[in-house]
Each structure stands twice: as structure tokens, then as C-alpha cells.
Design a protein around this motif. Structure first.
Motif, short mmCIF file in Angstrom:
data_model
loop_
_atom_site.label_atom_id
_atom_site.label_comp_id
_atom_site.label_asym_id
_atom_site.label_seq_id
_atom_site.Cartn_x
_atom_site.Cartn_y
_atom_site.Cartn_z
N ASP A 187 91.75 6.92 2.38
CA ASP A 187 90.72 6.47 3.34
C ASP A 187 89.49 7.37 3.33
N HIS A 188 89.53 8.45 2.54
CA HIS A 188 88.37 9.36 2.43
C HIS A 188 87.82 9.40 1.01
N HIS A 212 89.37 15.83 1.71
CA HIS A 212 90.73 15.85 1.17
C HIS A 212 90.95 14.58 0.38
N HIS A 219 96.83 15.04 13.15
CA HIS A 219 95.63 14.29 13.54
C HIS A 219 95.30 14.65 14.98
N TYR A 274 91.98 4.72 14.77
CA TYR A 274 92.91 3.76 14.13
C TYR A 274 93.56 2.86 15.18
N HIS A 322 87.11 7.61 12.52
CA HIS A 322 88.51 7.63 12.09
C HIS A 322 89.43 7.23 13.23
N ASP A 346 90.03 15.19 8.39
CA ASP A 346 91.26 14.94 9.14
C ASP A 346 91.86 16.29 9.53
ZN LIG Z 1 92.05 9.88 7.13
#
Ligand SMILES: [Zn+2]
Ligand SMILES: [Zn+2]
Length: 239
Positions: free
Chosen positions: A32-33, A28, A170, A194, A192, A138
Motif C-alpha cells: 500500500d506504500h 517501507h 499501527h 482503514y 492511511h 506506518d
Molecule cells: Zn500501510
């Protein structure tokens, strides 16, 4: 699969020849990807070897790259090497190479375009099984994702939240555990993760709900898949 920030520099640091990459698969369009994709394409502008590059991703990939080209320059769509852009609808299947490596995608409850990936590497020997890597990208909890990811040797799962989860876009440890119990991978690899949750805390939390093998991923980790099992070590050879 995905090129978040730090991915480009992480490759040579881990001893990977980034110039040999011929396919990038995206789940996507969150930064962050995706944020190192322009850096990767910029790096390819200055290299000699013209290995063709294919970028595979969800619907909207072409227009996202066109927007990037407005921001960075037309070389995004015309790096030094031949570029092919492939958009895959949820449920689609794409053959990566002439060896029969296959990528399947499945929509995830995260963004309108987000997908999970399932990479099938065909058996080299007729007696062996195919090797399968699953990657959630995600995702929030999904009734259909476990079936899509069933039978993976390695399942790379996002674990962005702590329990109890405050979002349904998520996964928290209990959600990852539920997914893994149904998908039943040889190795569940958490990614991933966090803040405030730390990777080892996520592993401990998942283990409360899931009896299978679970590890946290780290930069430079190498996962070896063979028909006899899955092992992990470091790409740079350090202990
Ligand atoms: Zn992400
Ligand atoms: Zn995202």
C-alpha cells in the motif's frame, strides 16, 4: 513520499505534472506504500524529458528493486532517465537538492525496515523559518517518534486502527493524539485510515484526545505551507 496504489493516476487527475518528479521517498516495502512504483517507472520509459530520478528509502531498497526487476523486467533499474538509489539508515539525513531541502529518517515499530520521514524546506527569506513536513509512514506507538516529528508545520499521520488498538504496529486515534500532543504540528493530517473506520470518524476520535487542528487527508488535497500558516484546498480547483 510513498507511491501506493492509485498514486500515479491521482497525480494527473489532480493536475500535477508527474514527469517533473525527481525524487521518490519510500517509508517501507508494504504494497500500500509501494505498489505504484513499477507503474511510475514504466510510465517514465515512454517520455522524452530525462529528468534524473532518485529513489530514497530504507535499508534493503536496492535488493527490493532488484526483485521487482526480476518480476517486471530490467527497466525497473534502468528506466529512460538516470536512476539513483539511496538507502538511508535510521537516524540518517539526506540532502535532496542544491536548495538545501533535507530528508531525515527515523525508525518506526512497524516492519524491520520501516521509517518515518521529516522533510525540511529551507527558508527562502532570511526572516522566515524553515518549513517542515513530517510523515509517520506506518508505525506503532513509539517513545522517540514525537521528538523526531516535533516542530512540523504539517504532520501526516497514519491512523489505521480504532480504539482500543489490537496491534502495536499501527496507530489508533488515541495513539495519533498522543503523538500530536508531543510533536505539536500546526496541522495534523490523518492518512492511511482503514475500514471499518472512516476518515471523518478518525478525525472525530482524535479530537477527543487532541485539542489542535486536525483534518483527514483526501485524494487531490493540496496543503499550502507559508511562514504565516497552513491552508488546505483542492488541487483541481473545485470547491
Ligand atoms: Zn500501510
Ligand atoms: Zn505497512
Amino acid at each position: 513520499m510513498d507511491v501506493g496504489s492509485g498514486a500515479l493516476h491521482g497525480l494527473p487527475r489532480a493536475g500535477v505534472d508527474w514527469r517533473a518528479i525527481d525524487t521518490v521517498a519510500l517509508t517501507h516495502f508494504h504494497p500500500d506504500h509501494l505498489s505504484d512504483l513499477p507503474a511510475l517507472l514504466a510510465a517514465y520509459r515512454y517520455e522524452e524529458a530525462a529528468t534524473p530520478l532518485t529513489i530514497v528509502g530504507p535499508r534493503g531498497l536496492q535488493s527490493r528493486l532488484e526483485a521487482m526487476a526480476v518480476l517486471h523486467g530490467p527497466w525497473i533499474l534502468a528506466p529512460s532517465r538516470p536512476l539513483t538509489v539511496v538507502e538511508l539508515d535510521p537516524g540518517a539525513s539526506w540532502t535532496c537538492d542544491d536548495q538545501g531541502m533535507r530528508l531525515d529518517v527515523h525508525d518506526t515499530p512497524h516492519t524491520p525496515e520501516s521509517v518515518a520521514l521529516r522533510l525540511t524546506i529551507p527558508a527562502v527569506d532570511g526572516n522566515d523559518d524553515d518549513l517542515v513536513v513530517g510523515y509517520t509512514g506506518d508505525t506503532g506507538p513509539s517513545d522517540t517518534l514525537p521528538g523526531f516529528l516535533e516542530g512540523c508545520a504539517v504532520l501526516i499521520a497514519e491512523c489505521a486502527l480504532v480504539d482500543p488498538p489490537e496491534l502495536d504496529t499501527h496507530l489508533s486515534p488515541s495513539g495519533v493524539a498522543r503523538l500530536a500532543r508531543e510533536a505539536n504540528p500546526d496541522l495534523l493530517l490523518l492518512s492511511h485510515v482503514y475500514p471499518p473506520q472512516l476518515p471523518h470518524e478518525a478525525v472525530e476520535a482524535v479530537r477527543r484526545f487532541y485539542p489542535g487542528r486536525v483534518r483527514a487527508a483526501w485524494d487531490g488535497a493540496r496543503v499550502r505551507m507559508t511562514p504565516s500558516g497552513v491552508t488546505m484546498d483542492r488541487l483541481d480547483g473545485a470547491p
